[in-house]
Design a protein around this motif. Structure first.
Motif, PDB file in Angstrom:
ATOM      1  N   ALA A  21       0.238   2.242 -24.140  1.00 29.16           N
ATOM      2  CA  ALA A  21      -0.478   1.205 -23.402  1.00 29.16           C
ATOM      3  C   ALA A  21      -1.152   1.747 -22.141  1.00 29.16           C
ATOM      4  O   ALA A  21      -2.003   1.061 -21.553  1.00 29.16           O
ATOM      5  CB  ALA A  21       0.481   0.080 -23.020  1.00 29.16           C
ATOM      6  N   LEU A  22      -0.780   2.950 -21.721  1.00 32.49           N
ATOM      7  CA  LEU A  22      -1.350   3.530 -20.507  1.00 32.49           C
ATOM      8  C   LEU A  22      -2.651   4.279 -20.756  1.00 32.49           C
ATOM      9  O   LEU A  22      -3.505   4.367 -19.861  1.00 32.49           O
ATOM     10  CB  LEU A  22      -0.343   4.493 -19.856  1.00 32.49           C
ATOM     11  CG  LEU A  22       0.901   3.877 -19.221  1.00 32.49           C
ATOM     12  CD1 LEU A  22       1.864   4.973 -18.791  1.00 32.49           C
ATOM     13  CD2 LEU A  22       0.519   3.010 -18.026  1.00 32.49           C
ATOM     14  N   ILE A  23      -2.798   4.845 -21.928  1.00 30.69           N
ATOM     15  CA  ILE A  23      -3.964   5.688 -22.216  1.00 30.69           C
ATOM     16  C   ILE A  23      -5.252   4.875 -22.047  1.00 30.69           C
ATOM     17  O   ILE A  23      -5.402   3.785 -22.603  1.00 30.69           O
ATOM     18  CB  ILE A  23      -3.882   6.277 -23.636  1.00 30.69           C
ATOM     19  CG1 ILE A  23      -2.561   7.040 -23.824  1.00 30.69           C
ATOM     20  CG2 ILE A  23      -5.076   7.191 -23.903  1.00 30.69           C
ATOM     21  CD1 ILE A  23      -2.295   8.118 -22.818  1.00 30.69           C
ATOM     22  N   GLY A  24      -6.159   5.424 -21.249  1.00 26.63           N
ATOM     23  CA  GLY A  24      -7.435   4.768 -21.006  1.00 26.63           C
ATOM     24  C   GLY A  24      -7.463   3.866 -19.785  1.00 26.63           C
ATOM     25  O   GLY A  24      -8.533   3.409 -19.374  1.00 26.63           O
ATOM     26  N   ARG A  25      -6.290   3.582 -19.178  1.00 22.08           N
ATOM     27  CA  ARG A  25      -6.253   2.733 -17.991  1.00 22.08           C
ATOM     28  C   ARG A  25      -6.655   3.524 -16.751  1.00 22.08           C
ATOM     29  O   ARG A  25      -6.542   4.746 -16.703  1.00 22.08           O
ATOM     30  CB  ARG A  25      -4.855   2.145 -17.792  1.00 22.08           C
ATOM     31  CG  ARG A  25      -4.448   1.142 -18.856  1.00 22.08           C
ATOM     32  CD  ARG A  25      -3.078   0.537 -18.539  1.00 22.08           C
ATOM     33  NE  ARG A  25      -3.101  -0.218 -17.282  1.00 22.08           N
ATOM     34  CZ  ARG A  25      -3.485  -1.483 -17.172  1.00 22.08           C
ATOM     35  NH1 ARG A  25      -3.876  -2.152 -18.247  1.00 22.08           N
ATOM     36  NH2 ARG A  25      -3.462  -2.095 -16.011  1.00 22.08           N
ATOM     37  N   ASP A  26      -7.095   2.812 -15.741  1.00 26.04           N
ATOM     38  CA  ASP A  26      -7.450   3.406 -14.460  1.00 26.04           C
ATOM     39  C   ASP A  26      -6.171   3.720 -13.689  1.00 26.04           C
ATOM     40  O   ASP A  26      -5.421   2.789 -13.334  1.00 26.04           O
ATOM     41  CB  ASP A  26      -8.328   2.428 -13.663  1.00 26.04           C
ATOM     42  CG  ASP A  26      -8.800   2.990 -12.327  1.00 26.04           C
ATOM     43  OD1 ASP A  26      -8.301   4.055 -11.908  1.00 26.04           O
ATOM     44  OD2 ASP A  26      -9.651   2.342 -11.691  1.00 26.04           O
ATOM     45  N   PRO A  27      -5.875   4.991 -13.385  1.00 24.09           N
ATOM     46  CA  PRO A  27      -4.608   5.325 -12.711  1.00 24.09           C
ATOM     47  C   PRO A  27      -4.542   4.816 -11.277  1.00 24.09           C
ATOM     48  O   PRO A  27      -3.450   4.755 -10.702  1.00 24.09           O
ATOM     49  CB  PRO A  27      -4.589   6.852 -12.750  1.00 24.09           C
ATOM     50  CG  PRO A  27      -6.028   7.244 -12.817  1.00 24.09           C
ATOM     51  CD  PRO A  27      -6.685   6.183 -13.656  1.00 24.09           C
ATOM     52  N   GLN A  28      -5.688   4.456 -10.696  1.00 30.56           N
ATOM     53  CA  GLN A  28      -5.679   4.005  -9.308  1.00 30.56           C
ATOM     54  C   GLN A  28      -5.315   2.526  -9.165  1.00 30.56           C
ATOM     55  O   GLN A  28      -5.046   2.061  -8.057  1.00 30.56           O
ATOM     56  CB  GLN A  28      -7.042   4.269  -8.664  1.00 30.56           C
ATOM     57  CG  GLN A  28      -7.400   5.750  -8.627  1.00 30.56           C
ATOM     58  CD  GLN A  28      -8.578   6.024  -7.727  1.00 30.56           C
ATOM     59  OE1 GLN A  28      -8.462   6.013  -6.508  1.00 30.56           O
ATOM     60  NE2 GLN A  28      -9.726   6.259  -8.334  1.00 30.56           N
ATOM     61  N   ARG A  29      -5.271   1.806 -10.285  1.00 30.71           N
ATOM     62  CA  ARG A  29      -4.901   0.389 -10.236  1.00 30.71           C
ATOM     63  C   ARG A  29      -3.376   0.256 -10.368  1.00 30.71           C
ATOM     64  O   ARG A  29      -2.851  -0.251 -11.356  1.00 30.71           O
ATOM     65  CB  ARG A  29      -5.631  -0.388 -11.328  1.00 30.71           C
ATOM     66  CG  ARG A  29      -7.140  -0.411 -11.132  1.00 30.71           C
ATOM     67  CD  ARG A  29      -7.843  -1.233 -12.198  1.00 30.71           C
ATOM     68  NE  ARG A  29      -7.444  -2.645 -12.155  1.00 30.71           N
ATOM     69  CZ  ARG A  29      -8.014  -3.590 -12.904  1.00 30.71           C
ATOM     70  NH1 ARG A  29      -8.995  -3.268 -13.746  1.00 30.71           N
ATOM     71  NH2 ARG A  29      -7.598  -4.849 -12.825  1.00 30.71           N
ATOM     72  N   ILE A  30      -2.672   0.705  -9.343  1.00 31.02           N
ATOM     73  CA  ILE A  30      -1.211   0.785  -9.405  1.00 31.02           C
ATOM     74  C   ILE A  30      -0.594  -0.603  -9.502  1.00 31.02           C
ATOM     75  O   ILE A  30       0.277  -0.860 -10.338  1.00 31.02           O
ATOM     76  CB  ILE A  30      -0.657   1.545  -8.186  1.00 31.02           C
ATOM     77  CG1 ILE A  30      -1.193   2.986  -8.168  1.00 31.02           C
ATOM     78  CG2 ILE A  30       0.872   1.546  -8.216  1.00 31.02           C
ATOM     79  CD1 ILE A  30      -0.794   3.761  -6.930  1.00 31.02           C
ATOM     80  N   GLU A  31      -0.995  -1.501  -8.643  1.00 26.67           N
ATOM     81  CA  GLU A  31      -0.419  -2.850  -8.642  1.00 26.67           C
ATOM     82  C   GLU A  31      -0.669  -3.548  -9.978  1.00 26.67           C
ATOM     83  O   GLU A  31       0.238  -4.160 -10.565  1.00 26.67           O
ATOM     84  CB  GLU A  31      -0.994  -3.683  -7.498  1.00 26.67           C
ATOM     85  CG  GLU A  31      -0.430  -5.088  -7.394  1.00 26.67           C
ATOM     86  CD  GLU A  31       1.040  -5.105  -7.029  1.00 26.67           C
ATOM     87  OE1 GLU A  31       1.788  -5.921  -7.629  1.00 26.67           O
ATOM     88  OE2 GLU A  31       1.459  -4.320  -6.151  1.00 26.67           O
ATOM     89  N   ASP A  32      -1.893  -3.470 -10.465  1.00 30.19           N
ATOM     90  CA  ASP A  32      -2.225  -4.118 -11.727  1.00 30.19           C
ATOM     91  C   ASP A  32      -1.411  -3.517 -12.878  1.00 30.19           C
ATOM     92  O   ASP A  32      -0.932  -4.256 -13.759  1.00 30.19           O
ATOM     93  CB  ASP A  32      -3.720  -3.970 -12.010  1.00 30.19           C
ATOM     94  CG  ASP A  32      -4.137  -4.699 -13.275  1.00 30.19           C
ATOM     95  OD1 ASP A  32      -4.122  -5.944 -13.272  1.00 30.19           O
ATOM     96  OD2 ASP A  32      -4.451  -4.027 -14.278  1.00 30.19           O
ATOM     97  N   THR A  33      -1.233  -2.213 -12.866  1.00 28.55           N
ATOM     98  CA  THR A  33      -0.454  -1.562 -13.924  1.00 28.55           C
ATOM     99  C   THR A  33       1.008  -1.991 -13.854  1.00 28.55           C
ATOM    100  O   THR A  33       1.642  -2.249 -14.884  1.00 28.55           O
ATOM    101  CB  THR A  33      -0.574  -0.031 -13.819  1.00 28.55           C
ATOM    102  OG1 THR A  33      -1.946   0.336 -14.012  1.00 28.55           O
ATOM    103  CG2 THR A  33       0.285   0.656 -14.868  1.00 28.55           C
TER     104      THR A  33
END
Length: 403
Positions: free
Chosen positions: A54-66
């Motif tokens: 589920a992490l692949i392709g996500r923006d790593p800087q969106r910590i709170e959203d993740t």
């Protein structure tokens, strides 16, 4: 920027440690601690089968959203496995974000609230004399605070006490759970004698801590708190199991000894009543087991409203990755109390090069961008996983008891 890949690294340089490594498409990576002592592979499976895809392709800087995505999206929320897996992701993402900002993590959190972080060490002994020798060793090393645990006369094996004098104690050292015998009466009759001896030799200024490890009932814990009041403990830790948070109100009614709890907590809901009722003085949850930096910030900020300070778990059942991140958190958090410190083995430090440093009872986290801890994957591969279990406890009549 996107998350390109993520992988789990399991290594055992003395004890099992689990690390999550997240890589971005711009070549920056971060690592997080995913170690859950005695249940390591449960977290490995949770990460590999559920979170990493589920992490692949996500923006790593969106910590709170993740964080919200992983927490709210699970439906089966909280629990040690879920929250340890989320914490590993969160820790790695904060590492990446601080590296992108080219600053140490504490600066990204808001900057220093202190110049150095006081830690406490662990002194153990099979009897009072050997315990006093270990306290003396810690004092010579510069520790300002020492947790004191001692063998109990009439009890064959006691948690927190090294089997061999001068060595670290290691509770998780057998392929099946070892069974220990416990006697509350022998323990309560002995502990005041131990602290009387420590105070007599080392005077009033050394901070003294003690871990009960959840083994008492509330009224027994109240009795112990009163018995050790003359020796002015820094804290009495985990005096009762905390599933019943109101138990601490009973203890509080009977003693002024400061109370600490929380190393087995996984979320703010485990400690909300304890904090709001001011039934404890220190919250001991760790970044690894309580949802990472994002969630511990909420716990710490909530605790500050009620004069509760942090005292993070920092034993060797957490990797240097957690220690590094915790020291940055400790440097920033306004309501800091103290940080637990158990030195890792030299083999562990070879696997995890780090920027944090110890000096005269205090740590500094270093100025390396990120949380300052890395992993040498070639070194890690030299130490394969070894099954290891924590012990269980039985009363003298054979009844299974709290460990």
């Amino acid at each position: 920027m996107k998350i390109r890949a993520a992988k789990v690294i399991v290594t055992c340089p003395g004890r099992n440690l689990v690390t999550l490594k997240i890589e971005t498409d711009q070549g920056v990576y971060g690592i997080g601690d995913a170690t859950l002592n005695g249940r390591e592979k449960a977290v490995v499976a949770y990460l590999e089968e559920h979170l990493i895809p589920a992490l692949i392709g996500r923006d790593p800087q969106r910590i709170e959203d993740t964080w919200q995505y992983l927490y709210r999206g699970a439906y089966w929320r909280r629990g040690p496995v879920t929250m340890t897996a989320i914490a590993a992701v969160d820790m790695a993402l904060w590492d990446i974000k601080a590296k992108l900002a080219d600053m140490p993590l504490y600066q990204l959190l808001g900057g220093r609230s202190r110049d150095r972080v006081m830690v406490y060490g662990h002194a153990t002994g099979t009897d009072i004399d050997s315990c006093l020798e270990e306290v003396e060793q810690h004092v010579r090393q510069g520790y300002q605070a020492v947790r004191v645990q001692c063998g109990i006369p009439g009890i064959a094996s006691t948690y927190g006490v090294a089997k061999v004098p001068g060595q670290r104690y290691e509770p998780a050292d057998s392929e099946l759970p070892a069974e220990h015998v416990w006697s509350t009466e022998k323990y309560l009759n002995f502990v005041p004698r131990l602290f009387e001896a420590v105070r007599k030799q080392f005077g009033p200024d050394l901070h003294l801590l003690h871990d009960v490890h959840h083994r008492l009932t509330p009224i027994e814990a109240a009795r112990l708190g009163k018995l050790v009041e003359p020796y002015h403990l820094f804290w009495l830790e985990d005096s009762v199991p905390a599933e019943n948070q109101q138990a601490f109100q009973l203890i509080r009614q009977h003693t002024t000894t400061p109370l600490a709890v929380g190393e087995v907590f996984n979320s703010i809901h485990d400690c909300r009543e304890l904090i709001q009722s001011q039934s404890i003085d220190y919250i001991r949850a760790s970044l690894t087991h309580a949802g990472g930096i994002t969630h511990m910030r909420r716990i710490a900020d909530f605790a500050a409203l009620f004069h509760v300070r942090t005292g993070f778990h920092g034993a060797t059942d957490l990797s240097p990755v957690c220690m590094g991140a915790a020291l940055h958190f400790d440097t920033w958090v306004p309501n800091f109390g103290i940080q637990e410190h158990m030195p890792h083995s030299e083999e562990t430090y070879e696997v995890f090069p780090h920027a944090y440093r110890f000096d005269q009872g205090y740590f500094t986290p270093g100025e390396t961008p990120g949380h300052g801890v890395d992993i040498d994957e070639k070194q890690a591969a030299r130490y394969p996983y070894k099954p290891a279990y924590l012990p269980v406890n039985r009363l003298e009549d054979g009844t299974l008891w709290h460990w």
